[in-house]
Design an enzyme around this catalytic site. Sequence first.
Site, PDB file in Angstrom:
ATOM      1  N   SER A 335       0.827  -1.212   0.000  1.00  0.00           N
ATOM      2  CA  SER A 335       0.000   0.000   0.000  1.00  0.00           C
ATOM      3  C   SER A 335       0.856   1.254   0.000  1.00  0.00           C
ATOM      4  O   SER A 335       2.049   1.225   0.276  1.00  0.00           O
ATOM      5  CB  SER A 335      -0.920   0.005   1.221  1.00  0.00           C
ATOM      6  OG  SER A 335      -0.173   0.293   2.377  1.00  0.00           O
ATOM      7  N   CYS A 336       0.197   2.380  -0.273  1.00  0.00           N
ATOM      8  CA  CYS A 336       0.896   3.655  -0.372  1.00  0.00           C
ATOM      9  C   CYS A 336       1.005   4.342   0.985  1.00  0.00           C
ATOM     10  O   CYS A 336       1.011   5.560   1.062  1.00  0.00           O
ATOM     11  CB  CYS A 336       0.130   4.547  -1.345  1.00  0.00           C
ATOM     12  SG  CYS A 336       1.106   4.945  -2.774  1.00  0.00           S
ATOM     13  N   ASP A 337       1.043   3.567   2.041  1.00  0.00           N
ATOM     14  CA  ASP A 337       1.039   4.127   3.383  1.00  0.00           C
ATOM     15  C   ASP A 337       2.332   3.728   4.075  1.00  0.00           C
ATOM     16  O   ASP A 337       2.730   2.562   4.030  1.00  0.00           O
ATOM     17  CB  ASP A 337      -0.162   3.539   4.139  1.00  0.00           C
ATOM     18  CG  ASP A 337      -0.374   4.196   5.476  1.00  0.00           C
ATOM     19  OD1 ASP A 337      -1.466   4.745   5.682  1.00  0.00           O
ATOM     20  OD2 ASP A 337       0.548   4.151   6.308  1.00  0.00           O
ATOM     21  N   ASN A 374      -6.841   0.782   0.381  1.00  0.00           N
ATOM     22  CA  ASN A 374      -6.061   1.202  -0.782  1.00  0.00           C
ATOM     23  C   ASN A 374      -6.340   0.326  -2.014  1.00  0.00           C
ATOM     24  O   ASN A 374      -5.577   0.333  -2.978  1.00  0.00           O
ATOM     25  CB  ASN A 374      -4.559   1.162  -0.434  1.00  0.00           C
ATOM     26  CG  ASN A 374      -3.730   2.272  -1.065  1.00  0.00           C
ATOM     27  OD1 ASN A 374      -2.531   2.350  -0.855  1.00  0.00           O
ATOM     28  ND2 ASN A 374      -4.347   3.131  -1.830  1.00  0.00           N
TER      29      ASN A 374
END
Length: 384
Positions: A335-337, A374
């Site tokens: 994910s982009c986290d 996401n």
Amino acid sequence: MKDRFRIDKSHTEIAAKSTIQKALKFLKTSELEPPYLLIDKAKLKQKVYSIGKNIRNSKVFYAVKANPDIEILKLIKSLGIGFEIASEGELNILSSLGVGREMIISSNPIKSFRFLRMASGCGVSYFAVDSEDEIEKLREYSPNCNVYVRLSVPNEGSEWPLSKKFAVELDEAEELLMHAKKRKLNPVGITFHVGSQCTNIYNWNTALDKAKILWDRAEKRGIRLSMLNIGGGYPIRYTKNVVNITTIEKNVDKLIYEKFPKNTKIFIEPGRAVVGDAGIFVSKVIGKAKRADEDWLYIDVGVFNGLMESVGGIKYSYIVEGSRQNKKWTLAGPSCDSFDVIDKDIFLPEPKVGNILLILSSGAYTISYASEFNGFSIPKTILI
Ligand SMILES: *Cc1c(COP(=O)(O)O)cnc(C)c1O
């Protein structure tokens, strides 16, 4: 040249060799795109048969929250043990499988109204309590049901302590048993939870000592208890060896036999120990990078879609298709986290992007925690 999986003792000391071999065989013959979770049926069966074996007069209830996959629940049902549940969702699945009410208990001390309504409709009749309000709720929804009080016990040495959210001390526990009786419920026993992934065998000793005090106090007040629910907590191997279940159970059995009446019914509620080490996550390496001094490895399963426990302290063992030499990595999810970091300072061979990475002992508290954050879908579970 094609990379290979290099299996050595460090892996077979964590997951059973047969489980690893089955997973590799599945990979060879399946076209399925990772990520997915494989569950070794034979291993799971072996665990179910081993749990409770060394505790006299015991009955096992699988804690469904560890992994509620329907095929797993079907298999567990066929093995003849019961289920411990907390919610209407869990009850719904069990009802759809035709699990009888006598095979279901609920040890969640604070139950939702919706769940209580449904549980009473289904005839579930064993419930944990740790507050007066809960006794009032049960009086309304399940008059005459059996209740057991959740006693607070030390969770030292458990990798996933549970002690603060629930449970009461001795004085309050005693009053709750009295209150349950006054409200025409049937106070049958005591429960505790030593903490999940409990590697400290003394937690059970302390818990049983304390339960015995409460048992005797209840007796003095005219309540003869008949059931002791020792909860979950049995550990599995993640990165190192742990005390085995037989040792824990022989110790627990001996203490119970010494302290409690001989006909005491013993309930056990294992979750992690039933499914954890039967599971191997199959993931794909989707990226590599060097950032500052760190080598990063990105895979398609992460904190949000399966590996939530890694942020709470659980560390996994991995097998990766890769080069001969080990290198130090930071392992991250897709994910982009930036919270989505699974592990740091782990030594693994260097894979190519597109290679497979296996995560051992990952059958419990993985898929059951997963979200589609996401847009990454929740990995499938496949029984092999
Ligand atoms: C989660 C839970 C269990 C299972 O615990 P494990 O550590 O996975 O064995 C058992 N009983 C209760 C009440 C639970 O909440």
